[in-house]
Structures are given as C-alpha cells and as structure tokens.
Design a protein around this motif. Structure first.
Motif, mmCIF file in Angstrom:
data_model
loop_
_atom_site.group_PDB
_atom_site.id
_atom_site.type_symbol
_atom_site.label_atom_id
_atom_site.label_comp_id
_atom_site.label_asym_id
_atom_site.label_seq_id
_atom_site.Cartn_x
_atom_site.Cartn_y
_atom_site.Cartn_z
ATOM 1 N N UNK A 152 -93.610 -39.843 -104.403
ATOM 2 C CA UNK A 152 -92.731 -40.961 -104.073
ATOM 3 C C UNK A 152 -93.510 -42.197 -103.641
ATOM 4 N N UNK A 153 -94.406 -42.052 -102.678
ATOM 5 C CA UNK A 153 -95.080 -43.237 -102.146
ATOM 6 C C UNK A 153 -95.957 -43.904 -103.194
ATOM 7 N N UNK A 154 -96.683 -43.098 -103.949
ATOM 8 C CA UNK A 154 -97.505 -43.659 -105.028
ATOM 9 C C UNK A 154 -96.645 -44.428 -106.025
ATOM 10 N N UNK A 155 -95.511 -43.843 -106.368
ATOM 11 C CA UNK A 155 -94.619 -44.484 -107.334
ATOM 12 C C UNK A 155 -94.064 -45.798 -106.802
ATOM 13 N N UNK A 156 -93.649 -45.812 -105.544
ATOM 14 C CA UNK A 156 -93.082 -47.030 -104.969
ATOM 15 C C UNK A 156 -94.099 -48.165 -104.969
ATOM 16 N N UNK A 212 -86.929 -37.764 -98.773
ATOM 17 C CA UNK A 212 -87.487 -38.768 -99.686
ATOM 18 C C UNK A 212 -86.470 -39.218 -100.741
ATOM 19 N N UNK A 213 -85.235 -38.788 -100.613
ATOM 20 C CA UNK A 213 -84.267 -39.082 -101.677
ATOM 21 C C UNK A 213 -83.837 -40.548 -101.695
ATOM 22 N N UNK A 214 -83.764 -41.208 -100.539
ATOM 23 C CA UNK A 214 -83.231 -42.573 -100.529
ATOM 24 C C UNK A 214 -84.041 -43.533 -101.393
ATOM 25 N N UNK A 215 -85.365 -43.645 -101.219
ATOM 26 C CA UNK A 215 -86.089 -44.588 -102.070
ATOM 27 C C UNK A 215 -86.029 -44.223 -103.552
ATOM 28 N N UNK A 216 -85.927 -42.946 -103.852
ATOM 29 C CA UNK A 216 -85.804 -42.538 -105.251
ATOM 30 C C UNK A 216 -84.442 -42.967 -105.798
ATOM 31 N N UNK A 217 -83.393 -42.769 -105.002
ATOM 32 C CA UNK A 217 -82.047 -43.193 -105.418
ATOM 33 C C UNK A 217 -81.976 -44.705 -105.611
ATOM 34 N N UNK A 239 -79.920 -31.879 -103.006
ATOM 35 C CA UNK A 239 -80.676 -33.055 -103.445
ATOM 36 C C UNK A 239 -79.771 -33.976 -104.252
ATOM 37 N N UNK A 240 -78.959 -33.405 -105.135
ATOM 38 C CA UNK A 240 -78.036 -34.209 -105.940
ATOM 39 C C UNK A 240 -77.035 -34.935 -105.052
ATOM 40 N N UNK A 241 -76.519 -34.255 -104.043
ATOM 41 C CA UNK A 241 -75.548 -34.872 -103.146
ATOM 42 C C UNK A 241 -76.159 -36.061 -102.410
#
Length: 232
Positions: free
Chosen positions: A59-63, A88-93, A107-109
């Motif tokens: 996640x962090x690398x991607x952001x 870590x779902x919020x930044x991905x969403x 995770x989906x929810x």
C-alpha cells in the motif's frame, strides 16, 4: 528504456500466440504490468510505451507512486493485487481502480464503506485459494459461491470476477489444471446469476496456460521489469 519496451512487446507477443492457439481474440486479454518494488520512473517508461494498467502489492509504496505519477492519473489504471489488511483498506478504496485480492467478506465490506461517492464503484475480484495451499490467501472453492454473492450485493463495489495464484507447476499441462478449476468456478458463479467478466490469472511463468484456460487479465512483472531486488 529499450529493454523494458522490448520486454513489453515480447509479453504481448506471448499473449497473442497463446490466444491464437486457444482460438481467442488477443484483445480480450488485458496485460497488467506488476510494478511492485520498481520505481515510478519504470512505470512512466512503460506508460510511454503504451501500457496503462499497473499492479501493486504494497500500500505505502503504491501510494507514493500514485502521487509521483499524478500527472498521468487520467490515463493510468491502478490495480491492488497484494494481501490487504483491514487497517489499510481506506487508502486503497480511495486511490485504486481495482482490487484483485479480496479474500474475505470483511475486506469487501470495508472497501465498500470507504469508497468515495465521487468515484465510480471499485472493481473487485474475489481471490480463491484454488490449489488449497495453507500458506496462500483466498477463500476456499466450497465457500466461494456464497462469499461472491455477498460481495456482489455490496454498494460502491462491482464484483468483476475471480483471481488466483496457483501453486507453481512445471509443464503447461500441469499449469492448466488449477486455471481450469478457477474457470469452472467462474462459470458456476455466472450460472448462479452473477454478472462477471474477469478471470485474473497467469503470471510471467504460466501466462500461456492461463490464456488457454480463459484468463482475461494476466499479471506480469518479472518478464517486463526484470528480476526483483527485495533487499531494500
């Protein structure tokens, strides 16, 4: 970066040849360039060569890459393909277009709840532990139908299909077995009334087997960017 451009062309040729053997239109198979551990400059070079979809695991690398490449955002498609923890779902969403690695309903929810209303629904795939390995993430084949139905009912998400990372195998015939199993599960879900269009399967070493069994997205990193250095 001539090597990267050559590698991209070589992978596209592999996809086209496998599609021809399978009697499929190569245009029905999307290439996801897995850029994890590689710098934003490599993504920019691949983008300049025509590649648009990129897969990230961390996640962090991607952001950081998404921020550095903000000037390309309208023509880049970011796919999260790694294990995703609840915290870590919020930044991905908020930042990604796709998530391939949804391996449980919780995770989906969270992704559904945290996907901004200003963005299109988040495209997701249910990750299936198709080889039954204890070390692999993903729902079991037996529970996949119910979990898929539960995910498909969530707002702000669009369940597109299934993803798997099969156990490595040597021959192409052996490689085809788990991919075939995932395709058969996909067909079962479609038969149950789910509107799916995506089979995310196949990587650098087994993309031909995946294409022969119906892959619509192949996730290729090493064959494009080269060997990874995890020392850092």
């Amino acid at each position: 970066m001539p090597d990267l451009i050559h590698n991209l062309e070589a992978v596209q040729q592999r996809i086209a040849l496998a599609a021809h053997v399978a009697g499929r239109d190569a245009r029905s198979i999307a290439l996801l360039a897995v850029s994890k551990t590689f710098p934003a400059e490599d993504v920019r070079a691949a983008h300049a060569a025509g590649q648009r979809a990129f897969g990230e695991n961390y996640v962090q690398e991607a952001l950081t890459k998404i921020e550095v490449l903000a000037d390309l955002r309208s023509t880049l498609e970011w796919h999260f393909i790694g294990p995703l923890q609840s915290n870590k779902t919020r930044p991905v969403a908020e930042q990604f277009d796709w998530v391939h690695s949804v391996d449980r309903l919780k995770i989906a929810q969270r992704l559904s709840e945290q996907r901004p209303e200003t963005l299109p629904p988040l495209n997701v795939c249910l990750q299936v532990n198709i080889s039954g390995e204890a070390s692999k993430s993903g729902v079991g084949v037996d529970e996949a139908v119910q979990v898929a139905k539960d995910i498909a009912a969530l707002p702000r998400l669009r369940l597109r299909g299934l993803m798997a990372i099969p156990e490595p195998a040597g021959s192409i015939d052996d490689q085809r077995v788990p991919h075939r199993r995932l395709r058969e599960l996909f067909e079962r879900l479609v038969g149950e009334g789910l509107e799916l269009d995506t089979l995310s399967m196949g990587m650098s070493s087994d993309l031909e087997a995946a294409v022969l069994e119906g892959a619509t997205i192949v996730r290729v990193g090493t064959a494009i960017f080269g060997a990874r250095d995890y020392s850092h």
